[in-house]
Write an enzyme that holds these catalytic residues in place. Structure first.
Site, PDB file in Angstrom:
ATOM      1  N   ASP A 103      22.819  39.604 -18.737  1.00 40.16           N
ATOM      2  CA  ASP A 103      23.355  40.966 -18.661  1.00 40.16           C
ATOM      3  C   ASP A 103      24.180  41.078 -17.392  1.00 40.16           C
ATOM      4  O   ASP A 103      23.841  40.503 -16.365  1.00 40.16           O
ATOM      5  CB  ASP A 103      22.251  42.021 -18.713  1.00 40.16           C
ATOM      6  CG  ASP A 103      21.266  41.932 -17.557  1.00 40.16           C
ATOM      7  OD1 ASP A 103      21.541  42.543 -16.502  1.00 40.16           O
ATOM      8  OD2 ASP A 103      20.234  41.261 -17.709  1.00 40.16           O
ATOM      9  N   ASP A 130      18.846  51.645 -19.931  1.00 44.57           N
ATOM     10  CA  ASP A 130      18.284  51.051 -18.714  1.00 44.57           C
ATOM     11  C   ASP A 130      17.665  52.173 -17.906  1.00 44.57           C
ATOM     12  O   ASP A 130      18.367  52.981 -17.298  1.00 44.57           O
ATOM     13  CB  ASP A 130      19.408  50.354 -17.939  1.00 44.57           C
ATOM     14  CG  ASP A 130      18.962  49.829 -16.574  1.00 44.57           C
ATOM     15  OD1 ASP A 130      17.765  49.932 -16.248  1.00 44.57           O
ATOM     16  OD2 ASP A 130      19.831  49.336 -15.830  1.00 44.57           O
ATOM     17  N   GLU A 146      14.880  52.803 -14.934  1.00 45.52           N
ATOM     18  CA  GLU A 146      14.117  52.100 -13.909  1.00 45.52           C
ATOM     19  C   GLU A 146      14.034  52.965 -12.660  1.00 45.52           C
ATOM     20  O   GLU A 146      14.376  54.142 -12.686  1.00 45.52           O
ATOM     21  CB  GLU A 146      14.771  50.745 -13.617  1.00 45.52           C
ATOM     22  CG  GLU A 146      16.252  50.839 -13.206  1.00 45.52           C
ATOM     23  CD  GLU A 146      16.883  49.469 -12.987  1.00 45.52           C
ATOM     24  OE1 GLU A 146      16.731  48.942 -11.867  1.00 45.52           O
ATOM     25  OE2 GLU A 146      17.506  48.924 -13.928  1.00 45.52           O
TER      26      GLU A 146
END
Length: 315
Positions: free
Chosen positions: A113, A201, A203
């Site tokens: 990624d 994503d 986080e």
């Protein structure tokens, strides 16, 4: 994972293996608030659509609008925010010495990624060694990757299966709004066998408190809003990328997404992806290192190449 990709034969795939207990695609639909398990939207129900779950089932889904706080922080470095960029400040990043587990029967397909931080990629040099790539498209509702077109189209033209991801900043705006922004700037999905469903994503906060000032229930609501908006519009549930520590801390280890969304686990210090968040019995993707022989973060897909193609075809 620095082997050269030459053919997609079973023997070549069997050479890269790690411990895993379940193949991709075996989750069951549970009683959770995203959708019903029917094959089509209820007749006469406004706003309903359909999407394919992590288990390959087609279910009814519609956008949600669960209330979540909005308290924007000053954004100063979106170019530096990428999958796993916040992990070193919170978790061990010591790379496991032995990723490969020859005794396993589940192949692990290599990928990476990347984000705008990597700039333009020489895909002719990279593509022979990997099979897929995820590329950062957006962050919040204020940033798009300036190298996205070269990274996204270049990987496709070099024969790779590619997807895009969104770096979430939950307290900046709603999950629905950020899903729409993501879709409008490269996050869409098409059932062409070469495009993976978009990834969320989510986080540690790169700008403040790790859970963005949210309660666990508010964070779960934010993720549902993003997930349901994406699924209703793109007909595929997004992949969820996170760490078990963040997920446990900020969602209370909520298990409700496991029946819908493929899991992308980040863990650099435990073999086989380490302990997973509640509900998920296996990972679909594993980010096992923040650097390696190829650009960006180093990843594997948990299954044969045909399963990776299936995810890119059916969502």
């Amino acid at each position: 994972m620095g082997h050269m990709r030459t053919t997609h034969t079973a023997s070549r795939r069997a050479a890269v293996l790690v411990t895993a207990s379940v193949l991709f695609g075996s989750a069951l639909i549970g009683s959770i608030p995203a959708a019903s398990a029917s094959a089509a939207p209820p007749s006469g129900s406004g706003g309903w659509s359909w999407a394919t779950t992590a288990s390959g089932q087609r279910v009814a889904v519609r956008p949600t609008n669960y209330p979540t706080p909005v308290n924007p922080e000053q954004i100063t470095h979106p170019l530096l925010d990428h999958m796993g960029s916040t992990i070193p400040a919170h978790e061990s990043t010591a790379v496991t010495a032995h990723i490969v587990r020859p005794a396993s029967t589940v192949p692990q397909i290599p990928g990476i990624d990347i984000s705008g931080y990597q700039g333009n990629i020489n895909w002719g040099a990279v593509a022979p060694y990997i099979d897929f790539v995820y590329i950062k498209a957006t962050e919040g509702t204020y940033y798009t990757n300036p190298y996205f077109a070269q990274q996204y189209n270049g990987s496709y033209n070099s024969g790779l299966i590619r997807g895009s991801y969104h770096f979430a900043i939950p307290n900046n705006s709603s999950g629905t709004t950020q899903a729409d922004y993501f879709i409008a700037h490269g996050g869409g999905w098409s059932a062409d066998g070469k495009t993976l469903p978009g990834a969320l994503d989510i986080e540690y906060n790169p700008y403040g408190s790790e859970c963005y000032g949210f309660s666990q229930s508010s964070m779960v609501n934010w993720v549902w809003n993003f997930v349901n908006e994406y699924a209703a519009r793109e007909h595929a549930y997004p992949v969820i990328y996170s760490t078990t520590d963040w997920w446990s801390t900020c969602t209370g280890n909520y298990s409700g997404f496991a029946a819908y969304d493929p899991l992308w686990i980040a863990n650099y210090s435990a073999s086989g992806g380490g302990p997973l968040p509640a509900g998920w019995g296996y990972y679909t993707f594993w980010q096992y290192a923040s650097s390696g022989s190829q650009p960006g973060d180093q990843d594997v897909f948990n299954g044969a190449y045909s399963r990776l193609q299936a995810l890119a075809t059916a969502g």
